[in-house]
Enzyme design. Structure first.
Site, short mmCIF file in Angstrom:
data_model
loop_
_atom_site.label_atom_id
_atom_site.label_comp_id
_atom_site.label_asym_id
_atom_site.label_seq_id
_atom_site.Cartn_x
_atom_site.Cartn_y
_atom_site.Cartn_z
NE ARG A 1 34.86 35.99 40.22
CZ ARG A 1 34.75 37.22 39.72
NH1 ARG A 1 35.64 38.14 40.02
NH2 ARG A 1 33.75 37.53 38.92
CD GLU B 1 39.09 48.18 47.14
OE1 GLU B 1 38.77 47.38 48.03
OE2 GLU B 1 39.76 47.87 46.14
CG HIS C 1 40.14 46.72 39.77
ND1 HIS C 1 40.52 46.51 38.48
CD2 HIS C 1 39.38 45.66 40.11
CE1 HIS C 1 40.00 45.37 38.06
NE2 HIS C 1 39.31 44.82 39.03
N GLY C 2 43.75 47.41 39.27
CA GLY C 2 44.59 47.79 38.14
C GLY C 2 45.84 48.57 38.53
CG ASN D 1 43.36 40.25 45.47
OD1 ASN D 1 43.62 39.10 45.15
ND2 ASN D 1 42.14 40.75 45.38
NE ARG E 1 36.17 33.57 37.82
CZ ARG E 1 35.76 34.63 37.09
NH1 ARG E 1 36.64 35.55 36.74
NH2 ARG E 1 34.52 34.75 36.73
CG HIS E 2 40.52 33.43 42.09
ND1 HIS E 2 39.78 33.84 43.15
CD2 HIS E 2 40.39 34.40 41.15
CE1 HIS E 2 39.23 35.01 42.88
NE2 HIS E 2 39.56 35.38 41.65
CG HIS F 1 36.56 38.32 44.82
ND1 HIS F 1 36.38 39.08 43.69
CD2 HIS F 1 35.33 37.93 45.21
CE1 HIS F 1 35.08 39.15 43.42
NE2 HIS F 1 34.42 38.44 44.32
CB THR G 1 39.16 41.14 37.09
OG1 THR G 1 39.37 41.66 38.41
CG2 THR G 1 39.26 42.27 36.09
CB THR G 2 35.70 43.27 40.43
OG1 THR G 2 36.05 42.15 41.23
CG2 THR G 2 34.44 43.91 40.97
NE ARG H 1 48.82 21.75 34.26
CZ ARG H 1 50.05 21.32 33.98
NH1 ARG H 1 50.69 20.55 34.81
NH2 ARG H 1 50.64 21.71 32.87
CG HIS I 1 45.27 36.73 39.93
ND1 HIS I 1 44.19 36.08 39.37
CD2 HIS I 1 44.95 38.05 39.95
CE1 HIS I 1 43.26 36.98 39.04
NE2 HIS I 1 43.71 38.18 39.40
CD GLU J 1 38.46 42.09 46.45
OE1 GLU J 1 38.08 41.48 45.44
OE2 GLU J 1 39.47 42.78 46.45
N GLY K 1 46.65 43.36 43.60
CA GLY K 1 46.78 41.92 43.40
C GLY K 1 47.60 41.52 42.21
CG HIS K 2 47.16 40.73 37.37
ND1 HIS K 2 48.04 41.25 36.45
CD2 HIS K 2 46.85 39.49 36.93
CE1 HIS K 2 48.23 40.37 35.49
NE2 HIS K 2 47.51 39.30 35.75
N1 PXP Z 1 39.93 45.76 44.77
C1 PXP Z 1 38.86 45.01 44.39
C2 PXP Z 1 37.53 45.33 44.99
C3 PXP Z 1 39.00 43.95 43.47
O1 PXP Z 1 37.91 43.23 43.11
C4 PXP Z 1 40.27 43.65 42.98
C5 PXP Z 1 40.45 42.47 42.06
O2 PXP Z 1 40.18 41.30 42.73
C6 PXP Z 1 41.36 44.42 43.42
C7 PXP Z 1 41.16 45.49 44.28
C8 PXP Z 1 42.76 44.15 42.95
O3 PXP Z 1 42.84 44.40 41.60
P1 PXP Z 1 44.18 44.04 40.80
O4 PXP Z 1 44.28 42.54 40.83
O5 PXP Z 1 43.94 44.59 39.45
O6 PXP Z 1 45.31 44.68 41.54
#
Ligand code: PXP
Length: 246
Positions: free
Chosen positions: A45, A151, A191-192, A7, A49-50, A43, A100-101, A18, A10, A70, A213-214
């Site tokens: 949104r 997911e 996620h996370g 993902n 925002r990104h 994603h 975040t979600t 900027r 970010h 997403e 992602g992050h």
């Molecule tokens: N899956 C979904 C559905 C999400 O919304 C996100 C965050 O955009 C992720 C996975 C990835 O999460 P993370 O950035 O914490 O890895």
């Protein structure tokens, strides 16, 4: 073996800080693929925002693996998806004020709308995935509305403060994954997840794709995108070769 889908939201977050043109998430996607990513996730949104519309449009042409969009279940996003045709759409709940979600979809509550979106996207050859908490009622509801894929939200596992809590959350995820797979759905998770906690989830049998992602983008800032993706892929591959006893 679980596949890594990166993902790149970010990368766009840094650019938007900027309101300029760099770093370009399109370049990040190319490097992630060179590093071995099996897919690129973004994603779009409502508040942009990104990721911007332009990113989605160019990524559709550039991504060689698989593009997963997403999005919230809104008319605007549905229109966009039908126009751009990503390979997969992951429907997520979205609130403007969240960082975040935060949670998964309440599938039973939005049954009719989800059924309609799954069918309209399916007619356009776009596979729909529903982002849900590791909750068996949600898994069954996703199957009931005809979702080809879910997911499983791994946020509570990632945020667990103690080993015991983490083990409990992993069991919830494992049960949800197993049930969804038995019902014939493709099962993704995310996620996370990061370099320290990914292995236990990657080791679960039947997990098809991990959306991360992050943590990958954070490492990429320091070591480069290709290296960050390669390191994460290695962890996933290693974990998949040693399936968990669950
Ligand atoms: N899956 C979904 C559905 C999400 O919304 C996100 C965050 O955009 C992720 C996975 C990835 O999460 P993370 O950035 O914490 O890895």
């Amino acid at each position: 073996m679980a596949k890594l889908c990166v993902n790149i939201d970010h990368v766009a977050t840094v650019r938007q800080a900027r309101r300029t043109v760099e770093p370009d998430p399109v370049a990040a996607a190319v490097l992630a693929e060179l590093g071995g990513a099996s897919g690129i996730t973004i994603h779009l949104r409502e508040d942009r925002r990104h990721i911007q519309n332009r990113d989605l449009e160019i990524l559709r042409q550039v991504v060689r693996t698989k593009l997963n969009l997403e999005m919230a279940g809104t008319q605007e996003m549905l229109k966009m998806a039908l126009l751009v045709k990503p390979d997969m759409c992951t429907l997520v709940p979205e609130r403007r004020e969240e960082l975040t979600t935060e949670g998964g979809l309440d599938v039973a509550m939005y049954k009719d709308q989800l059924q309609k979106y799954i069918s309209l996207l399916g007619e356009a050859d776009i596979k729909t995935s529903l982002f849900i908490d590791p909750d068996l009622d949600q898994v069954r509801a996703a199957h009931f509305v005809g979702a080809p894929c879910v997911e499983i939200h791994t946020g509570s596992y990632a945020e667990a403060r103690t080993e015991r809590e983490q083990a409990e959350q992993l069991t919830r995820i494992s049960n949800a994954v197993r049930t969804a797979a038995k019902l014939g759905m493709q099962v993704n998770a995310g996620h996370g997840l990061n370099y320290r906690n990914v292995s236990a989830v990657a080791a679960l049998p039947s997990v098809d794709e991990l959306n991360i992602g992050h943590s990958v983008v954070s490492r990429a800032v320091l070591v480069g995108m290709e290296a960050a993706v390669r390191e994460m892929s290695q962890l996933i591959r290693h974990a998949s070769q040693q399936p968990a006893e669950r």
